[in-house]
Design a protein around this motif. Structure first.
Motif, PDB file in Angstrom:
ATOM      1  N   ILE A   1     -61.422  81.336 110.004  1.00  0.00           N
ATOM      2  CA  ILE A   1     -61.856  81.733 108.944  1.00  0.00           C
ATOM      3  C   ILE A   1     -61.417  82.842 108.019  1.00  0.00           C
ATOM      4  O   ILE A   1     -60.570  83.828 108.590  1.00  0.00           O
ATOM      5  N   CYS A   2     -61.536  82.660 106.809  1.00  0.00           N
ATOM      6  CA  CYS A   2     -60.881  83.751 105.925  1.00  0.00           C
ATOM      7  C   CYS A   2     -61.953  84.078 105.069  1.00  0.00           C
ATOM      8  O   CYS A   2     -62.641  83.341 104.233  1.00  0.00           O
ATOM      9  N   GLU A   3     -62.346  85.439 104.839  1.00  0.00           N
ATOM     10  CA  GLU A   3     -63.440  86.106 104.241  1.00  0.00           C
ATOM     11  C   GLU A   3     -62.690  86.579 102.775  1.00  0.00           C
ATOM     12  O   GLU A   3     -61.441  87.014 102.825  1.00  0.00           O
ATOM     13  N   ILE A   4     -63.527  86.128 101.728  1.00  0.00           N
ATOM     14  CA  ILE A   4     -62.809  86.304 100.354  1.00  0.00           C
ATOM     15  C   ILE A   4     -63.865  86.962  99.509  1.00  0.00           C
ATOM     16  O   ILE A   4     -65.198  86.524  99.422  1.00  0.00           O
ATOM     17  N   GLN A   5     -63.708  87.984  98.601  1.00  0.00           N
ATOM     18  CA  GLN A   5     -64.318  88.596  97.818  1.00  0.00           C
ATOM     19  C   GLN A   5     -64.783  87.712  96.562  1.00  0.00           C
ATOM     20  O   GLN A   5     -63.953  86.673  96.140  1.00  0.00           O
ATOM     21  N   VAL A   6     -65.711  87.879  95.719  1.00  0.00           N
ATOM     22  CA  VAL A   6     -66.023  87.175  94.648  1.00  0.00           C
ATOM     23  C   VAL A   6     -65.115  87.041  93.699  1.00  0.00           C
ATOM     24  O   VAL A   6     -64.360  85.790  93.037  1.00  0.00           O
ATOM     25  N   LYS A   7     -64.264  87.953  93.290  1.00  0.00           N
ATOM     26  CA  LYS A   7     -63.069  88.105  92.349  1.00  0.00           C
ATOM     27  C   LYS A   7     -62.067  87.191  92.797  1.00  0.00           C
ATOM     28  O   LYS A   7     -61.177  86.762  91.777  1.00  0.00           O
ATOM     29  N   ASP A   8     -61.856  86.824  93.933  1.00  0.00           N
ATOM     30  CA  ASP A   8     -60.805  86.283  94.324  1.00  0.00           C
ATOM     31  C   ASP A   8     -61.071  84.705  94.988  1.00  0.00           C
ATOM     32  O   ASP A   8     -60.244  84.069  95.450  1.00  0.00           O
ATOM     33  N   TRP A   9     -62.326  84.549  94.688  1.00  0.00           N
ATOM     34  CA  TRP A   9     -62.732  82.925  95.521  1.00  0.00           C
ATOM     35  C   TRP A   9     -62.141  82.013  94.892  1.00  0.00           C
ATOM     36  O   TRP A   9     -61.533  81.113  95.571  1.00  0.00           O
ATOM     37  N   GLU A  10     -61.890  82.009  93.393  1.00  0.00           N
ATOM     38  CA  GLU A  10     -61.567  80.730  92.921  1.00  0.00           C
ATOM     39  C   GLU A  10     -59.762  80.507  93.044  1.00  0.00           C
ATOM     40  O   GLU A  10     -59.477  79.432  92.800  1.00  0.00           O
ATOM     41  N   VAL A  11     -59.107  81.484  93.557  1.00  0.00           N
ATOM     42  CA  VAL A  11     -57.660  81.552  93.815  1.00  0.00           C
ATOM     43  C   VAL A  11     -57.633  81.293  95.483  1.00  0.00           C
ATOM     44  O   VAL A  11     -56.750  80.445  95.766  1.00  0.00           O
TER      45      VAL A  11
ATOM     46  N   ALA B   1     -74.371  80.191  93.379  1.00  0.00           N
ATOM     47  CA  ALA B   1     -74.923  78.860  93.596  1.00  0.00           C
ATOM     48  C   ALA B   1     -74.299  77.791  92.991  1.00  0.00           C
ATOM     49  O   ALA B   1     -74.223  76.654  93.591  1.00  0.00           O
ATOM     50  N   LYS B   2     -73.573  77.985  92.084  1.00  0.00           N
ATOM     51  CA  LYS B   2     -72.753  76.747  91.326  1.00  0.00           C
ATOM     52  C   LYS B   2     -71.640  76.564  92.283  1.00  0.00           C
ATOM     53  O   LYS B   2     -71.232  75.459  92.366  1.00  0.00           O
ATOM     54  N   TRP B   3     -70.835  77.853  92.697  1.00  0.00           N
ATOM     55  CA  TRP B   3     -69.755  77.389  93.680  1.00  0.00           C
ATOM     56  C   TRP B   3     -69.996  76.642  94.779  1.00  0.00           C
ATOM     57  O   TRP B   3     -69.253  75.980  95.464  1.00  0.00           O
ATOM     58  N   ARG B   4     -71.527  76.799  95.573  1.00  0.00           N
ATOM     59  CA  ARG B   4     -71.636  76.190  96.903  1.00  0.00           C
ATOM     60  C   ARG B   4     -70.381  76.522  97.667  1.00  0.00           C
ATOM     61  O   ARG B   4     -70.122  75.644  98.415  1.00  0.00           O
ATOM     62  N   PRO B   5     -70.148  77.718  98.192  1.00  0.00           N
ATOM     63  CA  PRO B   5     -69.257  78.112  99.180  1.00  0.00           C
ATOM     64  C   PRO B   5     -69.596  77.621 100.506  1.00  0.00           C
ATOM     65  O   PRO B   5     -70.851  77.534 101.088  1.00  0.00           O
TER      66      PRO B   5
ATOM     67  N   MET C   1     -81.890  86.207  97.904  1.00  0.00           N
ATOM     68  CA  MET C   1     -81.463  86.255  96.540  1.00  0.00           C
ATOM     69  C   MET C   1     -80.615  84.796  96.333  1.00  0.00           C
ATOM     70  O   MET C   1     -80.934  84.234  95.219  1.00  0.00           O
ATOM     71  N   LEU C   2     -79.971  84.665  97.060  1.00  0.00           N
ATOM     72  CA  LEU C   2     -79.192  83.142  97.187  1.00  0.00           C
ATOM     73  C   LEU C   2     -80.014  82.057  97.100  1.00  0.00           C
ATOM     74  O   LEU C   2     -79.939  81.320  96.452  1.00  0.00           O
ATOM     75  N   LEU C   3     -80.945  82.049  98.090  1.00  0.00           N
ATOM     76  CA  LEU C   3     -82.186  81.142  98.068  1.00  0.00           C
ATOM     77  C   LEU C   3     -82.906  80.845  96.762  1.00  0.00           C
ATOM     78  O   LEU C   3     -82.896  79.908  96.261  1.00  0.00           O
ATOM     79  N   ALA C   4     -83.311  82.136  96.244  1.00  0.00           N
ATOM     80  CA  ALA C   4     -83.719  82.244  94.839  1.00  0.00           C
ATOM     81  C   ALA C   4     -82.910  81.518  93.843  1.00  0.00           C
ATOM     82  O   ALA C   4     -83.581  80.782  92.911  1.00  0.00           O
ATOM     83  N   ALA C   5     -81.697  81.935  93.746  1.00  0.00           N
ATOM     84  CA  ALA C   5     -80.669  81.020  92.867  1.00  0.00           C
ATOM     85  C   ALA C   5     -80.645  79.598  93.112  1.00  0.00           C
ATOM     86  O   ALA C   5     -80.748  78.769  91.961  1.00  0.00           O
ATOM     87  N   LEU C   6     -80.516  79.244  94.486  1.00  0.00           N
ATOM     88  CA  LEU C   6     -80.363  77.792  94.736  1.00  0.00           C
ATOM     89  C   LEU C   6     -81.676  77.042  94.320  1.00  0.00           C
ATOM     90  O   LEU C   6     -81.706  75.813  93.692  1.00  0.00           O
ATOM     91  N   LYS C   7     -82.833  77.575  94.474  1.00  0.00           N
ATOM     92  CA  LYS C   7     -84.081  76.990  94.211  1.00  0.00           C
ATOM     93  C   LYS C   7     -84.292  76.815  92.581  1.00  0.00           C
ATOM     94  O   LYS C   7     -84.612  75.986  92.062  1.00  0.00           O
TER      95      LYS C   7
ATOM     96  N   PHE D   1     -72.089  91.509  99.335  1.00  0.00           N
ATOM     97  CA  PHE D   1     -73.093  92.525  99.849  1.00  0.00           C
ATOM     98  C   PHE D   1     -73.836  93.044  98.668  1.00  0.00           C
ATOM     99  O   PHE D   1     -74.774  94.054  98.816  1.00  0.00           O
ATOM    100  N   GLY D   2     -73.776  92.711  97.390  1.00  0.00           N
ATOM    101  CA  GLY D   2     -74.541  93.175  96.190  1.00  0.00           C
ATOM    102  C   GLY D   2     -75.636  92.488  96.102  1.00  0.00           C
ATOM    103  O   GLY D   2     -76.357  91.577  96.973  1.00  0.00           O
ATOM    104  N   SER D   3     -76.353  92.910  95.109  1.00  0.00           N
ATOM    105  CA  SER D   3     -77.778  92.117  94.810  1.00  0.00           C
ATOM    106  C   SER D   3     -77.817  91.994  92.996  1.00  0.00           C
ATOM    107  O   SER D   3     -79.055  92.139  92.634  1.00  0.00           O
ATOM    108  N   ASP D   4     -76.869  91.538  92.613  1.00  0.00           N
ATOM    109  CA  ASP D   4     -76.879  91.022  91.104  1.00  0.00           C
ATOM    110  C   ASP D   4     -77.313  89.617  90.938  1.00  0.00           C
ATOM    111  O   ASP D   4     -76.498  88.794  91.455  1.00  0.00           O
ATOM    112  N   PRO D   5     -78.601  89.392  90.507  1.00  0.00           N
ATOM    113  CA  PRO D   5     -79.077  87.900  90.387  1.00  0.00           C
ATOM    114  C   PRO D   5     -77.881  87.318  89.521  1.00  0.00           C
ATOM    115  O   PRO D   5     -77.937  85.715  89.930  1.00  0.00           O
ATOM    116  N   GLU D   6     -77.238  87.684  88.719  1.00  0.00           N
ATOM    117  CA  GLU D   6     -76.299  86.636  87.977  1.00  0.00           C
ATOM    118  C   GLU D   6     -75.066  86.612  88.734  1.00  0.00           C
ATOM    119  O   GLU D   6     -74.518  85.425  88.871  1.00  0.00           O
ATOM    120  N   VAL D   7     -74.775  87.172  89.816  1.00  0.00           N
ATOM    121  CA  VAL D   7     -73.650  86.830  90.812  1.00  0.00           C
ATOM    122  C   VAL D   7     -74.255  85.591  91.632  1.00  0.00           C
ATOM    123  O   VAL D   7     -73.513  84.692  91.919  1.00  0.00           O
TER     124      VAL D   7
END
Length: 479
Positions: free
Chosen positions: A417-427, A455-459, A469-475, A444-450
């Motif tokens: 498994i490789c852990e990836i930060q949000v800013k690096d995910w798409e690469v 939710a769009k990426w579906r990692p 907050m992830l569940l709320a975004a998915l709903k 580890f943040g709490s920004d609803p927009e993130v």
């Protein structure tokens, strides 16, 4: 339909019964408080059950009991109660809170005469998603006689005839309070009872239920809603279609329960998350305990280094009151307890090894037949290297940034498994997939927009603090 009924009972698009938080998430906070209601919304509730009493000047108050801290609510005005019980919410405050959290309201009228002022408040606040109920037939019928525009329920005790109660009051809903009527109260909600209710145009709401096996049967019934002290059992990730995301809860659901405790672990699994992340350290007598810090001071009632204490010395320390007095009973878990809970739920654990001897930890997990159901990481690079040298098959997580390059990470650790930060995910995520390494997003943040983006990426996996907050975004995305 009753002619004066203007606002129907709220419904889910998929027909599943609404998750009604009984006095809020009352298993996780003081019942009937703003915190309990906020936690309920976090844990997936769709409606809040609220008990209503009146102050001496007729203001509807939110409280299950007529007396709090020795103070009889009906003996004091609302202004006096502000000073005497500053944390006591009134109905107007809770209506506003529900609006902010997108929750419907279920009012259980406790005080005689509380129906009319409650309806007036709901209408003044332009609330169209509320229900009013009562155990008292007179109170329920008074609502109907006064042309209540909201659905009215009668709360039916075990042994009472729900249809006789409905006939006597002309109520719209029978609320069956049968949680103690049987070891399997779900069997009392028979097809005949459901058919009779449907023939009479009556909705059904069910008691507060906290037994997972009973709830699993109840949610399949054609009822309007089910009350529960534990909304996570109904409103978690299991309430939506599979998303393909494995959710890893960092130190458990730690914004509600104290981190690295059995309470946060239970909440993680009951909420439908897949992995519990926890930290392990050794005691003076070599026991493997679940604790993040090397000292006891921040999260327990003890002090000093954990390595200076035996397991016996730790067993009575309070590991919850630092978070909230509600959690005073929590203790520092032994790793064996966490593994047993995960196995009970068919779930998995991410073990962050702070200081345990690598061979000892591998042997311990293997002895508990859990190596295939966990992965390891350590902030100490040597511990990870030693674990890999000891076992080619144990599941290890790493991060590219810790090695300088993807190639070096693979060369040194061969991580699964490789852990990836949000800013690096798409690469970095496609690079990992290409080489057979599972990418795990970390946020580890709490920004609803993130979370909307996540939710769009579906990692494949995500390590986070705010699973809610992830569940709320998915709903929201699915809606």
């Amino acid at each position: 339909m009753r002619p004066s009924l203007k606002f129907p009972f709220p419904r889910r698009a998929d027909g599943r019964p609404l998750c009604i938080a009984h006095r809020g998430a009352s298993a996780h906070a003081k019942e009937g408080t703003p915190k309990a209601y906020d936690f309920a919304a976090d844990l997936g509730s769709e409606m809040w059950e609220i008990d209503v009493w009146l102050s001496s000047d007729g203001v509807p108050l939110v409280s299950h009991d007529p007396v709090q801290n020795g103070i009889t609510l009906a003996d004091h005005s609302r202004d006096e109660l502000h000073d005497l019980l500053p944390d006591l919410p009134d109905l107007n405050q809770t209506i506003e809170q529900a609006r902010e959290r997108g929750q419907s309201l279920y009012l259980d009228l406790k005080a005689k005469g509380s129906g009319a002022p409650s309806v007036a408040l709901l209408l003044a606040n332009v609330v169209d998603n509320a229900v009013l109920g009562a155990f008292d037939d007179t109170e329920a019928k008074l609502l109907i006689d006064n042309s209540c525009p909201y659905p009215v329920s009668v709360l039916v005790r075990a042994g009472e005839d729900p249809f006789e109660r409905a006939r006597a009051t002309y109520a719209d809903i029978i609320h069956l309070c049968w949680e103690h009527a049987s070891d399997r109260p779900q069997d009392l909600v028979t097809p005949d009872l459901i058919a009779r209710a449907q023939e009479r145009g009556l909705g059904i709401v069910l008691w507060h239920e906290e037994r997972p096996d009973v709830l699993a049967d109840l949610v399949k019934l054609p009822v309007l809603g089910i009350c529960t002290d534990n909304p996570e059992l109904m409103g978690g990730f299991h309430s939506i279609p599979d998303t393909g995301i494995e959710v890893v809860c960092h130190r458990g659901i730690n914004h509600i329960a104290p981190e690295n405790t059995m309470a946060s672990a239970h909440l993680t699994f009951d909420f439908g998350c897949d992995w519990l992340e926890l930290d392990v350290r050794e005691t003076a007598d070599g026991e493997i305990m679940v604790l993040h810090d090397d000292t006891l001071d921040r999260t327990t009632s003890g002090s000093g280094k954990i390595t200076d204490n035996t397991r016996e010395a730790l067993k009575d320390l309070d590991a919850g009151s630092w978070k909230d007095p509600h959690w005073h009973h929590e203790r520092i878990p032994h790793l064996s307890e966490s593994i047993a809970l995960a196995k009970q739920h068919g779930k998995k654990i991410y073990i962050e090894n702070k200081s345990v001897d690598p061979q000892k930890l591998l042997d311990f997990v293997a002895a508990h037949d859990f190596l295939d159901d966990c992965f390891f990481w350590s902030p100490n690079p040597q511990i990870l290297l030693d674990m890999r040298a000891l076992s080619k098959d144990c599941n290890i997580k790493s991060n590219i940034v810790h090695h300088g390059s993807f190639e070096r990470m693979v060369e040194q650790l061969q991580p699964q498994i490789c852990e990836i930060q949000v800013k690096d995910w798409e690469v970095e995520a496609p690079l990992c997939r290409e080489h057979g390494i599972r990418p795990m997003l970390q946020y580890f943040g709490s920004d609803p927009e993130v979370f909307v983006q996540i939710a769009k990426w579906r990692p494949e996996m995500i390590n986070l603090d705010r699973a809610d907050m992830l569940l709320a975004a998915l709903k929201e995305q699915m809606a």
